[in-house]
Design a protein around this motif. Structure first.
Motif, short mmCIF file in Angstrom:
data_model
loop_
_atom_site.label_atom_id
_atom_site.label_comp_id
_atom_site.label_asym_id
_atom_site.label_seq_id
_atom_site.Cartn_x
_atom_site.Cartn_y
_atom_site.Cartn_z
N ILE A 147 -14.46 14.43 20.15
CA ILE A 147 -15.20 15.55 19.55
C ILE A 147 -16.70 15.39 19.78
O ILE A 147 -17.40 16.33 20.17
N ASN A 148 -17.22 14.17 19.57
CA ASN A 148 -18.65 13.90 19.79
C ASN A 148 -19.03 14.12 21.25
O ASN A 148 -20.08 14.69 21.56
N ALA A 149 -18.14 13.66 22.16
CA ALA A 149 -18.41 13.83 23.60
C ALA A 149 -18.42 15.31 23.97
O ALA A 149 -19.28 15.76 24.75
N ILE A 155 -21.09 20.47 25.24
CA ILE A 155 -21.39 21.87 24.93
C ILE A 155 -22.90 22.11 24.88
O ILE A 155 -23.41 23.09 25.41
N THR A 156 -23.63 21.18 24.23
CA THR A 156 -25.09 21.29 24.17
C THR A 156 -25.69 21.29 25.57
O THR A 156 -26.58 22.10 25.89
N SER A 157 -25.20 20.38 26.42
CA SER A 157 -25.69 20.29 27.80
C SER A 157 -25.36 21.55 28.59
O SER A 157 -26.20 22.07 29.34
N THR A 186 -19.81 29.47 32.33
CA THR A 186 -19.43 30.21 31.13
C THR A 186 -17.98 29.92 30.75
O THR A 186 -17.66 29.68 29.59
N VAL A 187 -17.09 29.92 31.77
CA VAL A 187 -15.68 29.62 31.54
C VAL A 187 -15.51 28.19 31.05
O VAL A 187 -14.75 27.90 30.12
N GLU A 188 -16.26 27.25 31.67
CA GLU A 188 -16.19 25.83 31.27
C GLU A 188 -16.64 25.66 29.82
O GLU A 188 -16.03 24.90 29.05
N LEU A 189 -17.70 26.37 29.45
CA LEU A 189 -18.19 26.30 28.08
C LEU A 189 -17.15 26.85 27.10
O LEU A 189 -16.89 26.26 26.04
N ASN A 210 -13.86 26.98 27.54
CA ASN A 210 -12.73 26.04 27.49
C ASN A 210 -13.07 24.81 26.65
O ASN A 210 -12.23 24.32 25.88
N THR A 211 -14.30 24.31 26.80
CA THR A 211 -14.73 23.14 26.03
C THR A 211 -14.77 23.47 24.54
O THR A 211 -14.39 22.66 23.70
N ASN A 212 -15.23 24.68 24.21
CA ASN A 212 -15.24 25.12 22.81
C ASN A 212 -13.82 25.19 22.24
O ASN A 212 -13.57 24.79 21.09
N GLN A 213 -12.88 25.68 23.07
CA GLN A 213 -11.47 25.75 22.64
C GLN A 213 -10.89 24.36 22.44
O GLN A 213 -10.17 24.10 21.47
N ASP A 214 -11.23 23.44 23.37
CA ASP A 214 -10.77 22.05 23.24
C ASP A 214 -11.31 21.43 21.96
O ASP A 214 -10.59 20.71 21.25
#
Length: 407
Positions: free
Chosen positions: A91-93, A98-100, A166-169, A171-175
């Motif tokens: 979660i921290n990673a 997400i910030t990056s 945008t898609v990567e962001l 997906n990361t939010n969903q993860d």
């Protein structure tokens, strides 16, 4: 210019990242597998204990059950905490990622907006033609044409990069959302497990207080039980020595030897038995280990030592007993006040199945892996069904947990 050494470093770094990720995923899967195994173990304990509730279990047996259940519950809490810690790190990673990504996406959009504005100002064909015609020579005109094409391609590529990021962001939010939900589920499960553990400990403590009032009586029972176990072990040792003597006599070797004289076929059988170490099936289809192998302090009176040459497996009433490997029955023993036991030889290895109510084989029978050889006896007073199981090489006993799959 990138050197070969730099390329090598990049490859090594990428490989390290991939291997670390793979290790992390494997470790997570191992923890989840182990957690599910422990949950099934607790389920088995609860189901089998429910069978014995119709009659009063002995205090000695109840203490064994409580001790084992407490151990399993503690292990489950430990494993679940480890899983939650892994998720916290992930979660921290992901939060850092997400910030990056947001910062990178913001910069990409700003750059893209600047390009669009610049492109708009020079979008008419006349300005592009004038840009080309103002060249001093053909070579410069060619370069300017290439620049126009490259600028257009770069603009297109920048747009694709923004879409991909945008898609990567997303997906990361969903993860991240799934990880938080999973962590919360694990924490919730651990709270339930912790309450079960505390209730079990209270029952254990209450029973121990009752036992301490009559410790001398229980100590006498424990000693008598150990003496009975020692008597059975001596009889088993006699059977093994007799089998070794017969084996050696057959090939003309000393009958006083402590090792089997193996034929070529028996050597293959023993080799196959060893090759399956850790993969042998359980001697009963359903059950859990109440008492493990080796010398250990007694859970009621810790000044007394339990000498366990095998394991005791709690199982269901009428459970069928199965051979863990192919071999030959070398003994069916019935002693006074003791339920029958069966001994099966696998080359120079022997497995022993104690506390049977029914026996379906006789001495000299050839048996196969998982062949039913009898049924576990049920104690009429306590309603418990417990199989004692021993593995030995000649007369030397070994830990069955090292031989049986996931014991």
């Amino acid at each position: 210019m990138t050197s070969n050494r730099d390329i090598f470093r990049i490859i090594v770094f990428a490989a390290l990242i991939l291997s670390t990720f793979a290790f992390s995923q494997n470790r997570k899967q191992e923890l989840e597998t182990r957690r599910q195994e422990l949950r099934r173990e607790i389920q088995k304990i609860s189901e089998l204990q429910a069978e014995t509730k119709s009659k009063a279990q002995s205090e000695l047996s109840l203490i064994e059950d409580f001790n084992y259940k407490i151990t399993v519950l503690n292990n489950l809490i430990k494993i679940t905490n480890q899983q939650a810690n892994y998720l916290t790190r992930e979660i921290n990673a992901n939060q850092k990622k997400i910030t990056s990504l947001r910062a990178e996406l913001k910069q990409l959009k700003e750059d893209y907006a600047a390009m669009v504005v610049k492109s708009y100002k020079s979008k008419n064909k006349q300005s592009k033609v004038m840009f080309l015609l103002s060249s001093t020579d053909f070579k410069q005109a060619y370069k300017r044409l290439q620049y126009i094409k490259q600028y257009a391609n770069h603009q297109k590529q920048q747009g694709e990069t923004i879409k991909a990021k945008t898609v990567e962001l997303q997906n990361t939010n969903q993860d991240l959302l799934k990880q938080r939900e999973e962590k919360e589920r694990l924490i919730s499960e651990n709270r339930v497990t912790q309450r079960t553990l505390e209730a079990t400990k209270k029952q254990h403590e209450s029973l121990m207080q009752s036992i301490k009032k009559n410790m001398s009586r229980y100590t006498a029972q424990i000693k008598a039980k150990q003496q009975e176990a020692d008597r059975i072990d001596r009889e088993i040792e006699k059977i093994i020595k007799a089998a070794i003597a017969r084996s050696n006599k057959r090939v003309g070797k000393s009958e006083s030897s402590t090792s089997f004289a193996l034929t070529a076929e028996e050597k293959i059988l023993a080799s196959n038995f060893v090759a399956n170490k850790g993969k042998l099936p359980w001697p009963v289809e359903k059950g859990y280990v109440k008492l493990r192998y080796g010398n250990q302090p007694h859970p009621i009176n810790r000044s007394l030592t339990i000498k366990s040459n095998g394991v005791r497996i709690a199982t269901e009433k009428g459970a069928q007993v199965r051979t863990v490997f192919s071999g030959e029955v070398i003994g069916v023993i019935t002693l006074k006040n003791v339920n029958p036991l069966v001994m099966v030889r696998h080359g120079n290895y022997i497995t022993t199945y104690k506390n049977l109510s029914k026996v379906y084989v006789k001495e000299g029978d050839k048996v196969n892996t998982k062949q039913v050889i009898g049924e576990v006896a049920t104690n009429r007073a306590t309603n418990e069904s417990v199989l004692s199981f021993v593995v030995s090489k000649e007369s030397d006993t070994q830990d069955p947990a090292a031989w049986i799959y996931k014991m």
